[in-house]
Scaffold this motif. Structure first.
Motif, PDB file in Angstrom:
ATOM      1  N   SER A   1       0.808  -1.224   0.000  1.00  0.00           N
ATOM      2  CA  SER A   1       0.000   0.000   0.000  1.00  0.00           C
ATOM      3  C   SER A   1       0.840   1.274   0.000  1.00  0.00           C
ATOM      4  CB  SER A   1      -0.923   0.008   1.219  1.00  0.00           C
ATOM      5  OG  SER A   1      -0.180   0.015   2.429  1.00  0.00           O
ATOM      6  N   ALA A   2       2.171   1.149  -0.067  1.00  0.00           N
ATOM      7  CA  ALA A   2       3.038   2.334  -0.062  1.00  0.00           C
ATOM      8  C   ALA A   2       2.738   3.213  -1.268  1.00  0.00           C
ATOM      9  CB  ALA A   2       4.505   1.918  -0.061  1.00  0.00           C
ATOM     10  N   THR A   3       2.867   4.515  -1.090  1.00  0.00           N
ATOM     11  CA  THR A   3       2.520   5.466  -2.156  1.00  0.00           C
ATOM     12  C   THR A   3       3.675   5.719  -3.119  1.00  0.00           C
ATOM     13  OG1 THR A   3       3.140   7.296  -0.695  1.00  0.00           O
ATOM     14  CG2 THR A   3       0.827   6.617  -0.702  1.00  0.00           C
TER      15      THR A   3
ATOM     16  N   LEU B   1       8.654   1.088   9.071  1.00  0.00           N
ATOM     17  CA  LEU B   1       7.393   0.529   8.572  1.00  0.00           C
ATOM     18  C   LEU B   1       6.215   1.451   8.907  1.00  0.00           C
ATOM     19  CD1 LEU B   1       7.847  -3.263   9.447  1.00  0.00           C
ATOM     20  CD2 LEU B   1       7.819  -2.253   7.159  1.00  0.00           C
ATOM     21  N   GLN B   2       6.185   1.942  10.129  1.00  0.00           N
ATOM     22  CA  GLN B   2       5.107   2.850  10.522  1.00  0.00           C
ATOM     23  C   GLN B   2       5.174   4.148   9.715  1.00  0.00           C
ATOM     24  OE1 GLN B   2       2.652   1.989  12.258  1.00  0.00           O
ATOM     25  NE2 GLN B   2       3.190   0.660  13.961  1.00  0.00           N
ATOM     26  N   ALA B   3       6.376   4.640   9.469  1.00  0.00           N
ATOM     27  CA  ALA B   3       6.529   5.878   8.701  1.00  0.00           C
ATOM     28  C   ALA B   3       6.047   5.696   7.270  1.00  0.00           C
ATOM     29  CB  ALA B   3       7.996   6.323   8.716  1.00  0.00           C
ATOM     30  N   VAL B   4       6.344   4.543   6.672  1.00  0.00           N
ATOM     31  CA  VAL B   4       5.866   4.260   5.309  1.00  0.00           C
ATOM     32  C   VAL B   4       4.347   4.180   5.295  1.00  0.00           C
ATOM     33  CG1 VAL B   4       5.844   2.548   3.456  1.00  0.00           C
ATOM     34  CG2 VAL B   4       7.994   3.098   4.599  1.00  0.00           C
ATOM     35  N   ARG B   5       3.784   3.534   6.287  1.00  0.00           N
ATOM     36  CA  ARG B   5       2.324   3.392   6.345  1.00  0.00           C
ATOM     37  C   ARG B   5       1.637   4.753   6.476  1.00  0.00           C
ATOM     38  NH1 ARG B   5      -2.139   0.196   7.822  1.00  0.00           N
ATOM     39  NH2 ARG B   5      -3.552   1.232   9.286  1.00  0.00           N
TER      40      ARG B   5
ATOM     41  N   LEU C   1       7.663   3.952  -4.754  1.00  0.00           N
ATOM     42  CA  LEU C   1       8.513   2.763  -4.848  1.00  0.00           C
ATOM     43  C   LEU C   1       9.527   2.731  -3.720  1.00  0.00           C
ATOM     44  CD1 LEU C   1       9.287   0.219  -6.402  1.00  0.00           C
ATOM     45  CD2 LEU C   1      10.813   1.619  -7.820  1.00  0.00           C
ATOM     46  N   TYR C   2       9.997   3.896  -3.311  1.00  0.00           N
ATOM     47  CA  TYR C   2      10.959   3.950  -2.211  1.00  0.00           C
ATOM     48  C   TYR C   2      10.385   3.294  -0.956  1.00  0.00           C
ATOM     49  CZ  TYR C   2      13.971   5.962   1.406  1.00  0.00           C
ATOM     50  OH  TYR C   2      14.812   6.140   2.496  1.00  0.00           O
ATOM     51  N   GLY C   3       9.166   3.660  -0.593  1.00  0.00           N
ATOM     52  CA  GLY C   3       8.532   3.059   0.570  1.00  0.00           C
ATOM     53  C   GLY C   3       8.293   1.571   0.397  1.00  0.00           C
ATOM     54  N   THR C   4       7.898   1.154  -0.801  1.00  0.00           N
ATOM     55  CA  THR C   4       7.675  -0.264  -1.069  1.00  0.00           C
ATOM     56  C   THR C   4       8.950  -1.066  -0.868  1.00  0.00           C
ATOM     57  OG1 THR C   4       5.889   0.156  -2.653  1.00  0.00           O
ATOM     58  CG2 THR C   4       7.050  -1.934  -2.864  1.00  0.00           C
TER      59      THR C   4
END
Length: 398
Positions: free
Chosen positions: A328-330, A387-391, A332-335
């Motif tokens: 669900s990351a917005t 993980l929380q920051a990406v979410r 590619l970096y977060g993914t």
């Protein structure tokens, strides 16, 4: 300014107490509470298991049965603070500091090879800070590799220039990851290298890079492992561990002692265990390094199959939530960041539990959130913060 001379200030939620509460509520709503709750539950279970494994070992505790218990709680508290700091900073803002973090990580692992480095339990991968505290830089390199590769592989994709990272970009990312791994191999810290290799594969798969890179790396890894074995790069204790894994009946009083005693401890627990603090193998101190690498044996003996299964379920929940965050990351970096953490947690947990069951070689890797160890605990909670920051970057409806 009105005709009466009074200034009317426009009401804005951001400036009001209500606005602050709404903003705080937004943060709380975006938190993944299943992820956080599972991590806290594992840390709580780990605290009990570490205390059970160490309270009677006077040679380790210096006569203070709460020595490891208090330090484990302190490590967990520091880890939580680090996670909160990462969440407050945000993974995107942290992206700009990746080059600095990379340089610091390389300098730290290089210092292990200097006179500052020391050997603990056969592994020359530690720096003694003083006051009984030690640091294992390779734990933080796992995070550095994830962030560095994510930054390089996602740069042009997130900018809209490409759909997938090109071959040159992949090669650059692999080159940057190879430097710290090569230094760690000189220690040698084979367990950490195994985890980092799996992280790299997970990162490449999540980035959308060509599958030829993944297949090529697996083939190169197999050839490299054969060369390492033939050239005698590994220390004798590491060779003995693989020999004991290949032949479990080999010298159960010597090279196979750890695994042999671990199987006895876990097998004796039965369905519900012997009761917390009542394990005969644990109180008898038959299993070495039971507060760190072999902490799962305490759960198997004292909490039984049900307690050991609860730990595995909680680890599974963390991996599941991390996979959900990656999907669900917005950007590619977060993914990639979330996927790298998934590969890290999943493999390290499997390797740690597997070595206590005799289905994986002993590699000196701690069980995430459960094993005693400051460096490991800090790095793992930083990963939870990431993980929380990406979410939190996803839309509220996601």
């Amino acid at each position: 300014m009105t005709a009466s001379g009074y200034t009317i200030r426009r009401f804005t939620p951001e400036r009001s107490t209500l606005g602050k509460l709404l903003a705080r509520d937004s943060i709380l709503r975006r938190m993944d509470w299943v992820l956080l709750g599972s991590a806290l539950a594992l840390s709580g279970i780990g605290t009990l298991l570490v205390y059970s494994a160490t309270r009677g070992r006077t040679s380790l505790t210096h006569g203070d049965q709460y020595y490891f218990l208090l330090r484990h709680l302190m490590n967990t508290g520091i880890g939580l603070a680090l996670a909160a700091g990462v969440v407050a900073l945000g993974h995107r803002r942290l992206r700009g500091a990746v080059p600095v973090l990379y340089v610091i990580s390389v300098l730290l692992i290089l210092s292990v090879l200097s006179p500052l480095g020391t050997t603990i339990n056969g592994a020359h991968s530690w720096i003694v800070i003083g006051g009984g505290f030690s640091l294992q830089p390779s734990e933080f390199v796992k995070i550095t590799i994830i962030l560095t590769m994510a930054m390089l592989l996602s740069a042009r994709v997130d900018a809209g220039d490409r759909v997938h990272p090109g071959h040159r970009t992949v090669l650059q990312a692999l080159a940057w990851a190879a430097l710290p791994i090569a230094i760690i191999m000189l220690m040698p810290d084979l367990g950490s290298v195994m985890v980092m290799a799996v992280i790299i594969l997970g990162v490449l798969l999540a980035s959308g890079a060509s599958n030829r890179w993944v297949l090529g790396l697996i083939s190169a890894g197999a050839v490299g492992a054969g060369l390492i074995w033939q050239l005698g790069v590994l220390d004798k204790y590491q060779v003995d561990r693989f020999a004991a894994f290949a032949n479990p009946a080999l010298d159960p009083a010597g090279v196979g002692y750890n695994t042999h005693q671990a199987l006895i401890a876990i097998g004796s627990g039965g369905l519900f265990g012997k009761g917390l603090f009542h394990g005969s193998q644990t109180t008898g101190q038959f299993v070495p390094e039971q507060q760190t690498d072999f902490v799962f044996t305490v759960a198997g003996e004292e909490l039984g199959f049900m307690g050991a299964a609860a730990i595995i379920i909680l680890l599974g929940l963390i991996v599941w939530r991390a996979c959900t965050i990656a999907r669900s990351a917005t950007d590619l970096y977060g993914t990639i960041v979330a996927a790298g953490i998934v590969a890290w947690f999943a493999f390290q947990a499997f390797e740690n539990i597997g070595m206590t069951l005799g289905i994986m070689p002993v590699a000196g890797l701690p069980l995430p959130f459960v094993s005693y160890g400051g460096s490991s605990m800090f790095a793992i909670w930083v990963a939870i913060g990431l993980l929380q920051a990406v979410r939190m970057q996803r839309p509220m409806s996601a």
